[in-house]
Design an enzyme around this catalytic site. Structure first.
Site, PDB file in Angstrom:
ATOM      1  N   GLY A   1       4.187  -3.364  -0.412  1.00 22.16           N
ATOM      2  CA  GLY A   1       3.081  -2.746  -1.362  1.00 22.16           C
ATOM      3  C   GLY A   1       2.758  -4.030  -2.441  1.00 22.16           C
ATOM      4  O   GLY A   1       1.710  -4.511  -2.635  1.00 22.16           O
TER       5      GLY A   1
ATOM      6  N   ARG B   1      17.003  -7.432   2.303  1.00 24.71           N
ATOM      7  CA  ARG B   1      16.903  -7.666   0.666  1.00 24.71           C
ATOM      8  C   ARG B   1      17.812  -8.105  -0.354  1.00 24.71           C
ATOM      9  O   ARG B   1      17.993  -8.622  -1.117  1.00 24.71           O
ATOM     10  CB  ARG B   1      16.287  -6.192   0.233  1.00 24.71           C
TER      11      ARG B   1
ATOM     12  N   GLY C   1       6.689  -4.482   5.438  1.00 27.05           N
ATOM     13  CA  GLY C   1       7.967  -3.895   6.103  1.00 27.05           C
ATOM     14  C   GLY C   1       8.030  -3.982   7.319  1.00 27.05           C
ATOM     15  O   GLY C   1       8.581  -4.373   8.076  1.00 27.05           O
TER      16      GLY C   1
ATOM     17  N   LYS D   1      -3.204   2.073   8.591  1.00 27.58           N
ATOM     18  CA  LYS D   1      -4.400   2.665   7.764  1.00 27.58           C
ATOM     19  C   LYS D   1      -5.100   1.679   7.121  1.00 27.58           C
ATOM     20  O   LYS D   1      -4.729   0.373   6.644  1.00 27.58           O
ATOM     21  CB  LYS D   1      -3.637   3.628   6.531  1.00 27.58           C
TER      22      LYS D   1
HETATM   23  P1  ADP Z   1       3.151  -2.993   7.046  1.00 27.27           P
HETATM   24  O1  ADP Z   1       4.542  -2.124   6.900  1.00 27.27           O
HETATM   25  O2  ADP Z   1       3.573  -4.330   7.814  1.00 27.27           O
HETATM   26  O3  ADP Z   1       2.347  -3.087   5.828  1.00 27.27           O
HETATM   27  P2  ADP Z   1       1.893  -0.688   7.986  1.00 27.27           P
HETATM   28  O4  ADP Z   1       2.906   0.102   7.571  1.00 27.27           O
HETATM   29  O5  ADP Z   1       0.392  -0.759   7.409  1.00 27.27           O
HETATM   30  O6  ADP Z   1       2.416  -2.155   8.147  1.00 27.27           O
HETATM   31  O7  ADP Z   1       1.587  -0.089   9.431  1.00 27.27           O
HETATM   32  C1  ADP Z   1       2.617  -0.166  10.556  1.00 27.27           C
HETATM   33  C2  ADP Z   1       2.435   1.084  11.206  1.00 27.27           C
HETATM   34  O8  ADP Z   1       1.167   1.234  11.812  1.00 27.27           O
HETATM   35  C3  ADP Z   1       3.529   1.184  12.196  1.00 27.27           C
HETATM   36  O9  ADP Z   1       4.340   2.132  12.240  1.00 27.27           O
HETATM   37  C4  ADP Z   1       2.717   1.300  13.736  1.00 27.27           C
HETATM   38  O10 ADP Z   1       3.095   2.044  14.809  1.00 27.27           O
HETATM   39  C5  ADP Z   1       1.292   1.952  13.166  1.00 27.27           C
HETATM   40  N1  ADP Z   1       0.275   1.434  13.888  1.00 27.27           N
HETATM   41  C6  ADP Z   1      -0.233   0.151  14.551  1.00 27.27           C
HETATM   42  N2  ADP Z   1      -1.060   0.381  15.374  1.00 27.27           N
HETATM   43  C7  ADP Z   1      -1.474   1.571  15.489  1.00 27.27           C
HETATM   44  C8  ADP Z   1      -2.337   2.337  16.358  1.00 27.27           C
HETATM   45  N3  ADP Z   1      -2.969   1.801  17.131  1.00 27.27           N
HETATM   46  N4  ADP Z   1      -2.273   3.753  16.478  1.00 27.27           N
HETATM   47  C9  ADP Z   1      -1.273   4.269  15.350  1.00 27.27           C
HETATM   48  N5  ADP Z   1      -0.646   3.815  14.614  1.00 27.27           N
HETATM   49  C10 ADP Z   1      -0.489   2.275  14.721  1.00 27.27           C
HETATM   50 MG    MG Z   2       4.722  -0.171   6.401  1.00 26.12          MG
END
Ligand code: ADP
Ligand code: MG
Length: 402
Positions: free
Chosen positions: A381, A39, A358, A205
């Site tokens: 976000g 960043r 992230g 989620k």
């Molecule tokens: P981003 O930061 O790219 O927006 P998120 O924060 O929504 O992504 O999600 C990332 C997290 O999701 C990671 O820590 C990963 O371990 C978790 N994750 C992905 N698939 C699964 C799963 N099947 N069960 C539990 N956690 C998961």
């Molecule tokens: Mg995340």
């Protein structure tokens, strides 16, 4: 974008001018050092444009979530050191975000100087969008540059509040180069995507992302869903998900989404499961209909990698948010790594891909393909809210283009 950008201004008007810049220098620290400077690097082009033009740069940022009071664990001091290295010029750090020390540091500035103020969130007024606090900062300069895409979805005193306060004094509030670039890539992907347009959603989620699904569904040719998000959809299909992460209160929404989406939405057909999500755990590959009680779904399976890979290979526009599995833990990284490689290969073939989030950005770097992907957003976000069609307050408050 109809907002004015720093590069729209004649550089001669910047010389000798005190310019307030809100950047997103919210980086992870480890033992008092910058652990990841992405960043900071992303903020350099705007800062260099300003210093080269002889502006006096007063830089603001938050870091982490201090509770509205000074907390040395969230000091921007290590960021000042790294920024000075990257900018190849001194950065004067002021250990407080407002007050006499700030005023005298600003009074001492010469053309081309950079002053970094301490974490804006050491003051409770920042996240409360306190108008008085915004006015205090606005009194330091007459031009505001918002380059903090990662904070643009929040109406805080140092973002939209400061833009309003500078405009109220007759000044201008413009987008920095990074903010403009983020909006251009994300905006273009949504507005006039070259087709096929494939979106990939995953991560932990479904809750924060259902709005994104709603906004993307009518626009995309395909929506690929992986990660723990897919589990809630499996439940909606009446499948066994064992001990996997599921959002019980979203199953109904998932069911409605499936109905609406028809064959545009693809779910995994197989999964990697384990009884424990840990390094060295014993894993099994199972069809999605063969998940047992006690199983935890932790990645997409090989058949799904092939199907998703084929969709990505055929795409001309790709938006990706959220890993396909628990990529941080070795046995469950394969699906995410394969997808990252597929996205990078598509880009090599001329497709445009935008990665938001992230963890997704970290996964692309971990897969070693980050520099082959068209654009990796610095905002998690913020990129999601933008993709969901929301107005970002930090952008809305900026001056319109002439
Ligand atoms: P981003 O930061 O790219 O927006 P998120 O924060 O929504 O992504 O999600 C990332 C997290 O999701 C990671 O820590 C990963 O371990 C978790 N994750 C992905 N698939 C699964 C799963 N099947 N069960 C539990 N956690 C998961
Ligand atoms: Mg995340």
């Amino acid at each position: 974008m109809s907002k004015k950008i720093i590069s729209d201004l004649d550089p001669t008007v910047l010389s000798g001018r005190a310019v307030l810049v809100r950047a997103d220098l919210n980086v992870p620290l480890e033992s008092g050092e910058v652990a990841d400077d992405q960043r900071i690097r992303a903020s350099v082009p705007t800062l260099r444009l300003l210093t080269d033009a002889g502006a006096r740069v007063i830089l603001l940022s938050h870091l982490g979530r201090p509770k509205g009071a000074p907390d040395p664990a969230y000091s921007l001091a290590p960021v000042a050191t790294r920024l000075a290295d990257l900018l190849e010029r001194p950065v004067r750090f002021v250990p407080t975000p407002t007050g006499p020390e700030v005023d005298s540091a600003v009074a001492d500035m010469k053309d081309g100087d950079v002053v970094l103020l301490e974490n804006t969130r050491f003051l409770p007024g920042d996240t409360k969008n306190d108008a008085g606090l915004a006015a205090t900062w606005a009194s330091l300069g007459d031009l505001f540059v918002n380059d903090a895409f990662g904070s643009a979805h929040r109406a805080h005193a140092s973002t939209s509040g400061l833009a309003e306060a500078v405009k109220a004094r007759g000044g201008e509030a413009v987008a920095g180069l990074l903010l403009a670039k983020e909006l251009r890539f994300l905006g273009d992907a949504l507005a006039e995507p070259e087709r096929p347009f494939v979106a990939i959603l995953g991560g932990a989620k479904i809750s924060g992302k259902i709005e994104v699904i709603d906004a993307l569904l009518p626009r995309v040719d395909r929506l690929l869903v992986g990660g723990a998000m897919a589990n809630t959809f499996f439940e909606a299909l009446g499948l066994e998900t064992g001990a996997s992460l599921v959002e019980e209160d979203r199953i109904e929404v998932a069911r409605e989404t499936l109905e609406r989406a028809g064959d545009r939405l693809l779910l995994p057909v197989d999964c990697v499961v384990a009884s424990d999500i840990a390094p060295g755990a014993a894993t099994r590959v199972v069809e999605r209909s063969a998940v047992q009680e006690g199983d935890r779904i932790a990645d997409i399976g090989p058949a799904t990698r092939t199907i998703f890979g084929r969709e990505v290979a055929g795409a001309r526009t790709i938006v990706w948010n959220g890993p396909m599995g628990v990529f941080e833990v070795d046995p469950f990284a394969e699906g995410t790594v394969a997808l990252a490689e597929a996205v990078a290969n598509a880009c090599d073939g001329g497709a445009t891909a935008v990665v938001g989030g992230g963890d997704s950005a970290a996964a692309a770097r971990r897969a070693g393909v980050a520099d082959r992907i068209t654009h990796i957003s610095t905002g998690g976000g913020a990129s999601l809210e933008f993709l969901a069609g929301d107005v970002l307050p930090g952008v809305a408050a900026l001056t319109e283009q002439d």
